[in-house]
Structures are given as structure tokens and as C-alpha cells.
Design a protein around this motif. Sequence first.
Motif, PDB file in Angstrom:
ATOM      1  N   PHE A 389       0.614  -1.297  -0.106  1.00  0.00           N
ATOM      2  CA  PHE A 389       0.053   0.087  -0.181  1.00  0.00           C
ATOM      3  C   PHE A 389       0.790   1.277  -0.143  1.00  0.00           C
ATOM      4  O   PHE A 389       0.130   2.298  -0.084  1.00  0.00           O
ATOM      5  N   GLN A 390       2.242   1.188   0.070  1.00  0.00           N
ATOM      6  CA  GLN A 390       3.066   2.331  -0.047  1.00  0.00           C
ATOM      7  C   GLN A 390       3.277   2.826  -1.360  1.00  0.00           C
ATOM      8  O   GLN A 390       4.511   2.924  -1.708  1.00  0.00           O
ATOM      9  N   ASN A 391       2.417   3.397  -1.903  1.00  0.00           N
ATOM     10  CA  ASN A 391       2.602   4.062  -3.265  1.00  0.00           C
ATOM     11  C   ASN A 391       1.516   4.977  -3.584  1.00  0.00           C
ATOM     12  O   ASN A 391       0.296   5.034  -2.653  1.00  0.00           O
ATOM     13  N   SER A 392       1.490   5.618  -4.815  1.00  0.00           N
ATOM     14  CA  SER A 392       0.469   6.729  -5.112  1.00  0.00           C
ATOM     15  C   SER A 392      -1.048   6.318  -4.904  1.00  0.00           C
ATOM     16  O   SER A 392      -1.580   7.027  -5.149  1.00  0.00           O
ATOM     17  N   ARG A 393      -1.195   4.913  -5.412  1.00  0.00           N
ATOM     18  CA  ARG A 393      -2.503   4.451  -5.273  1.00  0.00           C
ATOM     19  C   ARG A 393      -3.339   4.655  -4.312  1.00  0.00           C
ATOM     20  O   ARG A 393      -4.336   4.459  -4.106  1.00  0.00           O
ATOM     21  N   PHE A 394      -2.627   4.702  -2.758  1.00  0.00           N
ATOM     22  CA  PHE A 394      -3.373   4.582  -1.463  1.00  0.00           C
ATOM     23  C   PHE A 394      -2.992   5.597  -0.709  1.00  0.00           C
ATOM     24  O   PHE A 394      -3.342   5.470   0.404  1.00  0.00           O
ATOM     25  N   ILE A 395      -2.466   6.590  -1.271  1.00  0.00           N
ATOM     26  CA  ILE A 395      -2.393   7.945  -0.501  1.00  0.00           C
ATOM     27  C   ILE A 395      -2.288   9.245  -1.460  1.00  0.00           C
ATOM     28  O   ILE A 395      -2.127   9.120  -2.667  1.00  0.00           O
ATOM     29  N   GLY A 396      -2.987  10.119  -0.979  1.00  0.00           N
ATOM     30  CA  GLY A 396      -3.144  11.475  -1.865  1.00  0.00           C
ATOM     31  C   GLY A 396      -3.304  12.782  -1.059  1.00  0.00           C
ATOM     32  O   GLY A 396      -3.540  12.370   0.132  1.00  0.00           O
ATOM     33  N   ALA A 397      -3.111  13.861  -1.690  1.00  0.00           N
ATOM     34  CA  ALA A 397      -3.305  15.046  -0.756  1.00  0.00           C
ATOM     35  C   ALA A 397      -4.612  15.602  -0.673  1.00  0.00           C
ATOM     36  O   ALA A 397      -5.210  15.490  -1.974  1.00  0.00           O
ATOM     37  N   TRP A 398      -5.231  15.848   0.371  1.00  0.00           N
ATOM     38  CA  TRP A 398      -6.596  16.358   0.478  1.00  0.00           C
ATOM     39  C   TRP A 398      -6.500  17.516   1.192  1.00  0.00           C
ATOM     40  O   TRP A 398      -5.749  17.825   2.368  1.00  0.00           O
ATOM     41  N   GLU A 399      -7.137  18.682   0.553  1.00  0.00           N
ATOM     42  CA  GLU A 399      -7.064  20.025   0.806  1.00  0.00           C
ATOM     43  C   GLU A 399      -8.146  20.035   1.879  1.00  0.00           C
ATOM     44  O   GLU A 399      -9.411  19.766   1.307  1.00  0.00           O
ATOM     45  N   LEU A 400      -7.948  20.684   3.033  1.00  0.00           N
ATOM     46  CA  LEU A 400      -9.078  20.490   4.007  1.00  0.00           C
ATOM     47  C   LEU A 400     -10.042  21.799   3.523  1.00  0.00           C
ATOM     48  O   LEU A 400      -9.820  22.745   3.190  1.00  0.00           O
ATOM     49  N   PRO A 401     -11.459  21.307   3.763  1.00  0.00           N
ATOM     50  CA  PRO A 401     -12.542  22.133   3.555  1.00  0.00           C
ATOM     51  C   PRO A 401     -12.267  23.393   4.630  1.00  0.00           C
ATOM     52  O   PRO A 401     -11.499  23.150   5.693  1.00  0.00           O
ATOM     53  N   PRO A 402     -12.774  24.481   4.179  1.00  0.00           N
ATOM     54  CA  PRO A 402     -12.737  25.665   5.075  1.00  0.00           C
ATOM     55  C   PRO A 402     -13.165  25.215   6.543  1.00  0.00           C
ATOM     56  O   PRO A 402     -12.477  25.834   7.523  1.00  0.00           O
ATOM     57  N   ALA A 403     -14.315  24.679   6.754  1.00  0.00           N
ATOM     58  CA  ALA A 403     -14.609  24.409   8.322  1.00  0.00           C
ATOM     59  C   ALA A 403     -13.446  23.703   8.964  1.00  0.00           C
ATOM     60  O   ALA A 403     -13.556  23.740  10.241  1.00  0.00           O
ATOM     61  N   LEU A 404     -12.439  22.903   8.441  1.00  0.00           N
ATOM     62  CA  LEU A 404     -11.304  22.270   8.972  1.00  0.00           C
ATOM     63  C   LEU A 404     -10.169  23.186   9.061  1.00  0.00           C
ATOM     64  O   LEU A 404      -9.158  22.695   9.595  1.00  0.00           O
ATOM     65  N   GLU A 405     -10.022  24.090   8.178  1.00  0.00           N
ATOM     66  CA  GLU A 405      -8.640  24.628   8.070  1.00  0.00           C
ATOM     67  C   GLU A 405      -8.500  25.648   9.160  1.00  0.00           C
ATOM     68  O   GLU A 405      -9.126  26.765   9.245  1.00  0.00           O
ATOM     69  N   PRO A 406      -7.507  25.613   9.891  1.00  0.00           N
ATOM     70  CA  PRO A 406      -7.137  26.376  11.007  1.00  0.00           C
ATOM     71  C   PRO A 406      -6.133  27.578  10.409  1.00  0.00           C
ATOM     72  O   PRO A 406      -4.930  27.688  10.594  1.00  0.00           O
ATOM     73  N   ASP A 407      -7.013  28.602  10.114  1.00  0.00           N
ATOM     74  CA  ASP A 407      -6.105  29.658   9.388  1.00  0.00           C
ATOM     75  C   ASP A 407      -5.252  29.476   8.499  1.00  0.00           C
ATOM     76  O   ASP A 407      -4.090  30.360   8.292  1.00  0.00           O
ATOM     77  N   GLY A 408      -5.191  28.430   7.748  1.00  0.00           N
ATOM     78  CA  GLY A 408      -4.288  28.299   6.700  1.00  0.00           C
ATOM     79  C   GLY A 408      -2.927  27.662   7.043  1.00  0.00           C
ATOM     80  O   GLY A 408      -2.195  27.537   6.303  1.00  0.00           O
ATOM     81  N   THR A 409      -2.774  27.358   8.105  1.00  0.00           N
ATOM     82  CA  THR A 409      -1.545  26.830   8.887  1.00  0.00           C
ATOM     83  C   THR A 409      -1.755  25.695   9.690  1.00  0.00           C
ATOM     84  O   THR A 409      -2.838  25.346   9.918  1.00  0.00           O
ATOM     85  N   TYR A 410      -0.560  24.882   9.984  1.00  0.00           N
ATOM     86  CA  TYR A 410      -0.680  23.858  10.907  1.00  0.00           C
ATOM     87  C   TYR A 410      -0.300  24.440  12.355  1.00  0.00           C
ATOM     88  O   TYR A 410       0.220  23.388  13.092  1.00  0.00           O
ATOM     89  N   ALA A 411      -0.356  25.543  12.705  1.00  0.00           N
ATOM     90  CA  ALA A 411      -0.075  25.875  13.947  1.00  0.00           C
ATOM     91  C   ALA A 411      -0.892  25.706  15.036  1.00  0.00           C
ATOM     92  O   ALA A 411      -1.159  26.549  16.115  1.00  0.00           O
ATOM     93  N   VAL A 412      -1.396  24.478  14.962  1.00  0.00           N
ATOM     94  CA  VAL A 412      -2.449  24.008  15.905  1.00  0.00           C
ATOM     95  C   VAL A 412      -2.034  22.568  16.082  1.00  0.00           C
ATOM     96  O   VAL A 412      -1.279  21.806  15.318  1.00  0.00           O
ATOM     97  N   SER A 413      -2.283  21.929  17.324  1.00  0.00           N
ATOM     98  CA  SER A 413      -2.070  20.643  17.578  1.00  0.00           C
ATOM     99  C   SER A 413      -3.080  19.502  16.817  1.00  0.00           C
ATOM    100  O   SER A 413      -4.166  19.887  16.607  1.00  0.00           O
ATOM    101  N   ALA A 414      -2.584  18.318  16.707  1.00  0.00           N
ATOM    102  CA  ALA A 414      -3.679  17.475  15.977  1.00  0.00           C
ATOM    103  C   ALA A 414      -4.759  17.355  17.108  1.00  0.00           C
ATOM    104  O   ALA A 414      -5.959  16.981  16.469  1.00  0.00           O
ATOM    105  N   TRP A 415      -4.546  17.245  18.209  1.00  0.00           N
ATOM    106  CA  TRP A 415      -5.781  17.207  19.267  1.00  0.00           C
ATOM    107  C   TRP A 415      -6.802  18.283  18.760  1.00  0.00           C
ATOM    108  O   TRP A 415      -8.087  17.912  18.736  1.00  0.00           O
ATOM    109  N   PHE A 416      -6.214  19.429  18.598  1.00  0.00           N
ATOM    110  CA  PHE A 416      -7.287  20.410  18.211  1.00  0.00           C
ATOM    111  C   PHE A 416      -8.014  20.360  16.841  1.00  0.00           C
ATOM    112  O   PHE A 416      -9.119  20.143  16.701  1.00  0.00           O
ATOM    113  N   LEU A 417      -7.293  19.459  15.906  1.00  0.00           N
ATOM    114  CA  LEU A 417      -8.090  19.260  14.456  1.00  0.00           C
ATOM    115  C   LEU A 417      -9.159  18.186  14.917  1.00  0.00           C
ATOM    116  O   LEU A 417     -10.236  18.147  14.250  1.00  0.00           O
TER     117      LEU A 417
END
Length: 422
Positions: A389-417
Motif C-alpha cells: 500500500f506504500q505508493n501513490s494509489r493508496f495515498i493522496g493530498a487532500w485539501e482541507l475544507p474551510p470548516a477544518l482549515e485552521p487559518d491556513g496553517t498547522y500552528a495547532v495541535s493534532a488534538w485540536f484538529l
Amino acid sequence: MSGTSSFTTGESSRAGEQPERDEVVEFKARTWVALSSIIVVHSANDEGRRMLALRASDIFLDLQPPQVGASYLVLPDRIVKHPRYADHPVVLSACSDHFLFRATPAEGPSNLICFFVGDVNARTVVRLPEVPFHMAVNTIPHPQYSIGLIADPRSRHGGHYMVAQLHPTFTTHHTTLLCYSSVTDQWTARPLASTESEEHHRWGAHGVLAHGGLLWWIDLFYGMLVCDPFAADDNLHLRFVPLPVGSIRTGRRVPGPENIGRERFIRPSQGKLRYVEIQGAPSGMRTSNYQPPSNPQVRMFTLVSQEGQHHWVHEYTATFLDIWSHRSYAEAGLPQGVVPWLALIDPNNANTLYFFRGTTLFAVDGQTRQVLFRVRCLVLESARGGHRFQNSRFIGAWELPPALEPDGTYAVSAWFLHNLIC
């Protein structure tokens, strides 16, 4: 579910602006995650079940930056069967705030495969209805990648979508587009006004992308079929976009098509579709007359439109000899002389490519050949899965919808997400 970053050499630079080529593409950088297409299923006795808030939500998203590892869609076994009793549920398409996935329903035989749509904002999962018998057309879960999901721009308040599959599925010359609309909650079989599909193995075997308001059925040996599913019936055309010159493969293929995700993918980045391929890998695709180059390399092309016609423009080629000889490669502790497998491309920076070497995910700047970081990353947390499963068929970039996007950065913890949606 994933490891911790162990190596960082610096931030990647933004790719240069593309020259104008008879098209204007508005692009805004978005927060994104490396989403595993293999879905995690929690049973009632699993510790992780608490994350699903005891039936308060159908969906949980375990999100973290790509520099930390893979992100996962998590479902309870009251919706789909646990993988130990059925096939792994798989995300087929992620479009804004909706997921299209195939899975075995919790209630029913273990060989039953159905399509579901998950709504991130509503935190709900719905099973798509069966195609009416009188239409004499059935959705076919296999090949599973022939069906796509696209947001419906016609809905007044947003949030609606369309699911589409080419038919007949067991042919390469299609006459019908089978569509399900969340607006009407109905399936329709729409005749194609014209088709330019080529004669070869089935289209869509390597994914269906929603991009630019269109659906793109991908075959990484040949090219893409593209269609506007919202066009009027008399304007419902299926057009063929071949791969770059020299990349189309014909004849006998070794290894099988299921392994092509190690060496090729088509994904969006900076608002445009990009084709990336590895050439000259020892285990690379071969035809009866294929002569691989002695120096393995990775190439990236951009799909552009000019006077209504699509064509590919070569952006850069990076040899692995240059990548291996860069001091950042040795500092990352990566093995010399081993051609990695493709993983994904940064949707905000077309220069940044991600590769797998076993369970190591690492990013490379294709222009400077610099390794940007490495991390331990398992697409599937299971010894049974091995590395397949370690290849491009099983992983991809998903752009977060606005409701989940923390001000365009990852300056928050995974717990917050986590707690944004749970």
C-alpha cells in the motif's frame, strides 16, 4: 497511527509562476494532509471507538501535517464491516467536504460491496441507493476506480454533489454516463453526445479526479478521458487527452497494472494537473521493445490548455544520481542507489515530490534535488498489508475544507484538529 518526524532540513520554496499559456488559473494555497485511501474501522470494543463519540458521529478524521505522517478517515463498524470480515474499505475520491468510498455494509454478506458518501460538515455517511432495475444499468464496484465524485456548482446553497460512472464498464468505448445527484437523490443514465475514447484496457482504472469543474478518468498507460457531467445532454462529450510523447505504453506490461502507482501518477498542484513519472527503475514498466535508461530519473509535466486543446508541458527532470549525491540525502539516512516509489505531490508547490522507501516517506525539491524531510509513514497500520500500500494509489493530498482549515496553517495541535469535528 503514524510516526514522528525525525529529519528536517528546511522549508520548501514555492514553485515559480507558470507562464501564461492561453489560460488563467486562480490558485490559493490551502492547508492539506496526506490522506490514506485505506479506511480505518473501529469496533465497539476498540479504544479508538471513543473518538467517534458513541454514535454522535459517523465520521472521525485523524488529521496531521504531512511532515508528521499519514491522515486517516475513521468509521465505526456499525456502518461498515471490519476488514477482518471483509475487504478493506477504500476512499475512491475526496472532493472538498465529501468522500466517496466503497465498503461492505455492516449488515449483509461479506462479499457485498456498496458505494457510500461521507459528509465532513454534517459528520454523516449515506449509502448510495441502488440503480433502478428498469434502467438496465448497474454500478460495478470492480473496477473500483471507474466512478468519481464532483461538487455540484448548480446547487443554490452548496453542499450537493454528483457521482458519475462510465458505461458500459466492461469496454473501452462508452456510450452512457451513469449519474447520481444528491439534489434529486436519483440515478440517471445519460447518453454521451460524442466520445474520443481510445481502444485499450478500461478507462478510470487508476482513479477519477474532479478538477476544474470536470471529471477526469485516468489510465496511467495512455492518458485521460475528460467530461463535464453538468453539461446539457446534447453537449455531453467525452474527450481524450493522451499522456506526454514517449510515455504511452503498449504491448505486454511487466509488472501488472496494480503496481503502476509506484512509478506514475496524475494529481493537481498549484491549480493545474501534473503528470509525474519515474523512468529507468529496475522494476519499471516494460514492453516487448522497451529499453530503460541507465540513469533513473523522475519527470514532471503540466497540463495546459491552448485554443481549446490540452497538451503537456515538461517542467523538470531530476535524476536520482543527483538526488542521491546531495548531502541532504545522506543526512536523512536514506539508502544509496535505491529507486523509491512515488507517493504524492504537494498541492501548493509543484516542485515538491513525495516518495516512499519502505515505510519511510520523504520529500524532495525537484529543482534543487534537496531532501526536505523524512518521516515514518504507514498507509495501512497492519503487518498483513506489508508494503504493497506504500505508493501513490493508496495515498493522496487532500485539501482541507474551510470548516477544518485552521487559518491556513498547522500552528495547532493534532488534538485540536480532532476536536474540530468530534
